[in-house]
Design a protein around this motif. Structure first.
Motif, PDB file in Angstrom:
ATOM      1  N   GLN A   1       0.844  -1.187   0.000  1.00  0.00           N
ATOM      2  CA  GLN A   1       0.000   0.000   0.000  1.00  0.00           C
ATOM      3  C   GLN A   1       0.884   1.243   0.000  1.00  0.00           C
ATOM      4  OE1 GLN A   1      -3.392  -0.362   0.200  1.00  0.00           O
ATOM      5  NE2 GLN A   1      -4.024   1.764   0.311  1.00  0.00           N
ATOM      6  N   VAL A   2       0.706   2.074  -0.994  1.00  0.00           N
ATOM      7  CA  VAL A   2       1.474   3.306  -1.089  1.00  0.00           C
ATOM      8  C   VAL A   2       0.631   4.449  -0.546  1.00  0.00           C
ATOM      9  CG1 VAL A   2       2.601   4.926  -2.641  1.00  0.00           C
ATOM     10  CG2 VAL A   2       2.704   2.467  -3.121  1.00  0.00           C
ATOM     11  N   GLN A   3       1.191   5.188   0.408  1.00  0.00           N
ATOM     12  CA  GLN A   3       0.510   6.377   0.913  1.00  0.00           C
ATOM     13  C   GLN A   3       1.171   7.604   0.312  1.00  0.00           C
ATOM     14  OE1 GLN A   3       0.690   5.885   5.204  1.00  0.00           O
ATOM     15  NE2 GLN A   3      -1.334   4.961   5.203  1.00  0.00           N
ATOM     16  N   LEU A   4       0.344   8.527  -0.141  1.00  0.00           N
ATOM     17  CA  LEU A   4       0.822   9.721  -0.815  1.00  0.00           C
ATOM     18  C   LEU A   4       0.343  10.956  -0.062  1.00  0.00           C
ATOM     19  CD1 LEU A   4      -0.166   8.601  -4.418  1.00  0.00           C
ATOM     20  CD2 LEU A   4       2.106   8.458  -3.391  1.00  0.00           C
ATOM     21  N   VAL A   5       1.241  11.914   0.141  1.00  0.00           N
ATOM     22  CA  VAL A   5       0.896  13.135   0.860  1.00  0.00           C
ATOM     23  C   VAL A   5       1.363  14.336   0.056  1.00  0.00           C
ATOM     24  CG1 VAL A   5       1.159  14.466   2.972  1.00  0.00           C
ATOM     25  CG2 VAL A   5       1.093  11.960   3.083  1.00  0.00           C
ATOM     26  N   GLU A   6       0.401  15.133  -0.396  1.00  0.00           N
ATOM     27  CA  GLU A   6       0.717  16.331  -1.160  1.00  0.00           C
ATOM     28  C   GLU A   6       0.988  17.512  -0.236  1.00  0.00           C
ATOM     29  OE1 GLU A   6      -2.746  14.255  -3.428  1.00  0.00           O
ATOM     30  OE2 GLU A   6      -2.199  14.754  -1.359  1.00  0.00           O
ATOM     31  N   SER A   7       1.761  18.460  -0.742  1.00  0.00           N
ATOM     32  CA  SER A   7       2.017  19.712  -0.039  1.00  0.00           C
ATOM     33  C   SER A   7       2.372  20.786  -1.048  1.00  0.00           C
ATOM     34  CB  SER A   7       3.146  19.550   0.992  1.00  0.00           C
ATOM     35  OG  SER A   7       4.349  19.194   0.352  1.00  0.00           O
ATOM     36  N   GLY A   8       2.372  22.029  -0.616  1.00  0.00           N
ATOM     37  CA  GLY A   8       2.798  23.130  -1.463  1.00  0.00           C
ATOM     38  C   GLY A   8       1.689  23.976  -2.027  1.00  0.00           C
ATOM     39  N   GLY A   9       0.450  23.579  -1.805  1.00  0.00           N
ATOM     40  CA  GLY A   9      -0.657  24.382  -2.307  1.00  0.00           C
ATOM     41  C   GLY A   9      -0.777  25.701  -1.564  1.00  0.00           C
ATOM     42  N   GLY A  10      -1.604  26.597  -2.108  1.00  0.00           N
ATOM     43  CA  GLY A  10      -1.795  27.882  -1.463  1.00  0.00           C
ATOM     44  C   GLY A  10      -2.435  28.879  -2.391  1.00  0.00           C
ATOM     45  N   LEU A  11      -2.380  30.135  -1.994  1.00  0.00           N
ATOM     46  CA  LEU A  11      -2.945  31.240  -2.764  1.00  0.00           C
ATOM     47  C   LEU A  11      -1.823  31.954  -3.507  1.00  0.00           C
ATOM     48  CD1 LEU A  11      -5.319  33.158  -3.463  1.00  0.00           C
ATOM     49  CD2 LEU A  11      -4.759  34.409  -1.371  1.00  0.00           C
ATOM     50  N   VAL A  12      -2.004  32.178  -4.795  1.00  0.00           N
ATOM     51  CA  VAL A  12      -0.991  32.830  -5.614  1.00  0.00           C
ATOM     52  C   VAL A  12      -1.685  33.750  -6.617  1.00  0.00           C
ATOM     53  CG1 VAL A  12      -0.932  30.918  -7.254  1.00  0.00           C
ATOM     54  CG2 VAL A  12       1.055  32.435  -7.045  1.00  0.00           C
ATOM     55  N   GLN A  13      -1.020  34.820  -6.993  1.00  0.00           N
ATOM     56  CA  GLN A  13      -1.576  35.725  -7.985  1.00  0.00           C
ATOM     57  C   GLN A  13      -1.399  35.160  -9.387  1.00  0.00           C
ATOM     58  OE1 GLN A  13       0.173  39.628  -7.391  1.00  0.00           O
ATOM     59  NE2 GLN A  13      -1.547  40.239  -6.085  1.00  0.00           N
ATOM     60  N   ALA A  14      -2.280  35.517 -10.262  1.00  0.00           N
ATOM     61  CA  ALA A  14      -2.182  35.091 -11.652  1.00  0.00           C
ATOM     62  C   ALA A  14      -0.831  35.498 -12.224  1.00  0.00           C
ATOM     63  CB  ALA A  14      -3.311  35.700 -12.475  1.00  0.00           C
ATOM     64  N   GLY A  15      -0.234  34.577 -12.968  1.00  0.00           N
ATOM     65  CA  GLY A  15       1.083  34.805 -13.533  1.00  0.00           C
ATOM     66  C   GLY A  15       2.219  34.312 -12.665  1.00  0.00           C
ATOM     67  N   GLY A  16       1.920  33.990 -11.440  1.00  0.00           N
ATOM     68  CA  GLY A  16       2.947  33.555 -10.511  1.00  0.00           C
ATOM     69  C   GLY A  16       3.211  32.066 -10.566  1.00  0.00           C
ATOM     70  N   PRO A  17       4.271  31.620  -9.860  1.00  0.00           N
ATOM     71  CA  PRO A  17       4.615  30.203  -9.814  1.00  0.00           C
ATOM     72  C   PRO A  17       4.202  29.558  -8.488  1.00  0.00           C
ATOM     73  CG  PRO A  17       6.504  31.472  -9.142  1.00  0.00           C
ATOM     74  CD  PRO A  17       5.361  32.444  -9.336  1.00  0.00           C
ATOM     75  N   LEU A  18       4.128  28.241  -8.526  1.00  0.00           N
ATOM     76  CA  LEU A  18       3.884  27.456  -7.328  1.00  0.00           C
ATOM     77  C   LEU A  18       4.428  26.066  -7.585  1.00  0.00           C
ATOM     78  CD1 LEU A  18       2.437  28.169  -4.638  1.00  0.00           C
ATOM     79  CD2 LEU A  18       0.420  27.002  -5.534  1.00  0.00           C
ATOM     80  N   ARG A  19       4.981  25.452  -6.559  1.00  0.00           N
ATOM     81  CA  ARG A  19       5.519  24.110  -6.704  1.00  0.00           C
ATOM     82  C   ARG A  19       4.847  23.162  -5.722  1.00  0.00           C
ATOM     83  NH1 ARG A  19      11.384  21.694  -4.970  1.00  0.00           N
ATOM     84  NH2 ARG A  19      11.745  20.299  -6.732  1.00  0.00           N
ATOM     85  N   LEU A  20       4.253  22.122  -6.269  1.00  0.00           N
ATOM     86  CA  LEU A  20       3.630  21.091  -5.448  1.00  0.00           C
ATOM     87  C   LEU A  20       4.584  19.918  -5.270  1.00  0.00           C
ATOM     88  CD1 LEU A  20       0.032  20.988  -6.982  1.00  0.00           C
ATOM     89  CD2 LEU A  20       0.939  22.490  -5.208  1.00  0.00           C
ATOM     90  N   SER A  21       4.477  19.282  -4.110  1.00  0.00           N
ATOM     91  CA  SER A  21       5.252  18.072  -3.843  1.00  0.00           C
ATOM     92  C   SER A  21       4.310  16.963  -3.411  1.00  0.00           C
ATOM     93  CB  SER A  21       6.277  18.320  -2.735  1.00  0.00           C
ATOM     94  OG  SER A  21       7.194  19.317  -3.086  1.00  0.00           O
TER      95      SER A  21
END
Length: 122
Positions: A1-21
């Motif tokens: 069984q593989v458990q997966l946990v995301e992180s890195g989400g949030g609020l960002v302005q249009a045109g900006g970057p964001l990195r999810l893990s």
């Protein structure tokens, strides 16, 4: 069984970057194809990007091609999604998934994370 946990989400302005893990619990993670999907309330889960276990092959939805980059670090059992030039229509809950074979269809994936919210303001 593989458990997966995301992180890195949030609020960002249009045109900006964001990195999810997405961190996986199993060392065998490296044997799986992995991918990112997103979902808006009231709509079906939508394919975003996927990468094979070797990292040699990637596939993107047309709506994110050229703006998003999927990558993986098997030594760290971690999947990434670099999102650039974000648009308000990218707002969604983002999920990572793992499975034996990569696919655009959510039904073909075996393991899912709990999701991380991305909100892009205009």
């Amino acid at each position: 069984q593989v458990q997966l946990v995301e992180s890195g989400g949030g609020l960002v302005q249009a045109g900006g970057p964001l990195r999810l893990s997405c961190a996986a619990s199993e060392r065998t993670y490296r044997l799986y194809a992995v991918g990112w999907f997103r979902q808006v309330p009231g709509k079906e889960r939508e394919f975003v990007a996927t990468i094979t276990w070797s990292g040699n092959t990637t596939l993107y939805a047309d709506s994110v091609k050229g703006r998003f980059t999927i990558s993986r670090d098997n030594a760290k059992s971690t999947l990434y999604l670099q999102m650039n030039s974000l648009k308000p229509e990218d707002t969604a809950n983002y999920y990572c998934a793992a499975g034996d074979n990569y696919s655009r269809s959510p039904s073909r994936w075996d393991y899912w994370g709990q999701g991380t919210q991305v909100t892009v303001s205009s």
